[in-house]
Write an enzyme that holds these catalytic residues in place. Structure first.
Site, PDB file in Angstrom:
ATOM      1  CE  LYS A  11       0.748  -4.771   7.002  1.00  0.00           C
ATOM      2  NZ  LYS A  11      -0.268  -5.348   6.097  1.00  0.00           N
ATOM      3  NE  ARG A  87      -8.510  -8.462  13.856  1.00  0.00           N
ATOM      4  CZ  ARG A  87      -7.816  -8.715  12.758  1.00  0.00           C
ATOM      5  NH1 ARG A  87      -6.497  -8.764  12.791  1.00  0.00           N
ATOM      6  NH2 ARG A  87      -8.424  -8.939  11.611  1.00  0.00           N
ATOM      7  CG  ASN A 114      -2.993  -2.958   5.269  1.00  0.00           C
ATOM      8  OD1 ASN A 114      -1.803  -3.198   5.489  1.00  0.00           O
ATOM      9  ND2 ASN A 114      -3.942  -3.847   5.469  1.00  0.00           N
ATOM     10  CG  HIS A 117       0.113  -7.872  10.782  1.00  0.00           C
ATOM     11  ND1 HIS A 117      -0.778  -8.691  10.140  1.00  0.00           N
ATOM     12  CD2 HIS A 117       0.516  -8.545  11.893  1.00  0.00           C
ATOM     13  CE1 HIS A 117      -0.886  -9.828  10.829  1.00  0.00           C
ATOM     14  NE2 HIS A 117      -0.109  -9.758  11.892  1.00  0.00           N
TER      15      HIS A 117
HETATM   16  P1  CMP Z   1      -2.450  -7.915   7.115  1.00  0.00           P
HETATM   17  O1  CMP Z   1      -3.345  -7.618   8.270  1.00  0.00           O
HETATM   18  O2  CMP Z   1      -1.001  -7.729   7.317  1.00  0.00           O
HETATM   19  O3  CMP Z   1      -2.714  -9.439   6.646  1.00  0.00           O
HETATM   20  C1  CMP Z   1      -2.488  -9.865   5.306  1.00  0.00           C
HETATM   21  C2  CMP Z   1      -2.195  -8.725   4.388  1.00  0.00           C
HETATM   22  O4  CMP Z   1      -2.346  -9.004   3.017  1.00  0.00           O
HETATM   23  C3  CMP Z   1      -3.172  -7.603   4.648  1.00  0.00           C
HETATM   24  O5  CMP Z   1      -2.914  -6.998   5.908  1.00  0.00           O
HETATM   25  C4  CMP Z   1      -2.940  -6.720   3.435  1.00  0.00           C
HETATM   26  O6  CMP Z   1      -1.804  -5.888   3.600  1.00  0.00           O
HETATM   27  C5  CMP Z   1      -2.561  -7.742   2.350  1.00  0.00           C
HETATM   28  N1  CMP Z   1      -3.570  -7.898   1.310  1.00  0.00           N
HETATM   29  C6  CMP Z   1      -3.388  -7.566   0.026  1.00  0.00           C
HETATM   30  N2  CMP Z   1      -4.485  -7.841  -0.676  1.00  0.00           N
HETATM   31  C7  CMP Z   1      -5.403  -8.351   0.165  1.00  0.00           C
HETATM   32  C8  CMP Z   1      -6.738  -8.815   0.016  1.00  0.00           C
HETATM   33  N3  CMP Z   1      -7.367  -8.818  -1.155  1.00  0.00           N
HETATM   34  N4  CMP Z   1      -7.383  -9.275   1.109  1.00  0.00           N
HETATM   35  C9  CMP Z   1      -6.750  -9.286   2.326  1.00  0.00           C
HETATM   36  N5  CMP Z   1      -5.476  -8.849   2.514  1.00  0.00           N
HETATM   37  C10 CMP Z   1      -4.805  -8.381   1.445  1.00  0.00           C
END
Ligand code: CMP
Length: 140
Positions: A11, A87, A114, A117
């Site tokens: 990301k 994961r 984070n 993905h």
């Molecule tokens: P990702 O695995 O890319 O899938 C959805 C993304 O939404 C997640 O990682 C986070 O980067 C983002 N995100 C932001 N806020 C939240 C939240 N409260 N719960 C889950 N995902 C979130």
């Protein structure tokens, strides 16, 4: 368990801090192979299309803004049990809950920024791979 493929994104928080090499090292050390990879700068519309499944969530707008705020590296990872394995090494979505040694524990800035993905199922991996890659771009 059969050979599987999963889809990965490094990301904008990771590309901004030049962490793609360190994250790829962790991916390769886990035994997964990067069979396709390219750097893109997503438009807001492309980010919204990718995360359409989250369209009703409160964080959707901020997430799409973030995902189009800088370049990303999209990847296909291959290996035994690749979906679950990736994961596992990514760690929990919220880095505050991620286990020691995981990518998110080590590098993520927040639940939104984070760093990575990874697909949550083999079915979604196929859908996500086809959103970004054509067959000719994947090492067979
Ligand atoms: P990702 O695995 O890319 O899938 C959805 C993304 O939404 C997640 O990682 C986070 O980067 C983002 N995100 C932001 N806020 C939240 C939240 N409260 N719960 C889950 N995902 C979130």
């Amino acid at each position: 368990m059969a050979l599987q493929r999963t889809f990965s994104i490094l990301k904008p928080d990771a590309t901004r801090r030049n962490l793609t090499g360190k994250i790829n090292a962790k991916i390769e050390e886990s035994g997964l192979t990067i069979v396709a990879q390219k750097r893109l700068w997503l438009t807001r519309t492309q980010a919204e299309g990718f995360y359409a499944v989250h369209a009703e969530r409160s964080f959707f707008g901020d997430l799409c803004e973030f995902m189009s705020s800088g370049s990303v590296v999209v990847q296909i990872l291959e290996g035994e049990n690749a979906v679950a394995k990736y994961r596992d090494i990514m760690g929990a979505t919220n880095p505050a809950n991620a286990n020691d040694g995981t990518i998110r524990k080590e590098f993520a800035e927040s639940i939104e920024a984070n760093s990575v993905h990874g697909s949550d199922s083999e079915e979604n991996a196929a859908i996500e791979i086809s959103y970004f890659f054509s067959a000719i771009e994947i090492v067979g």
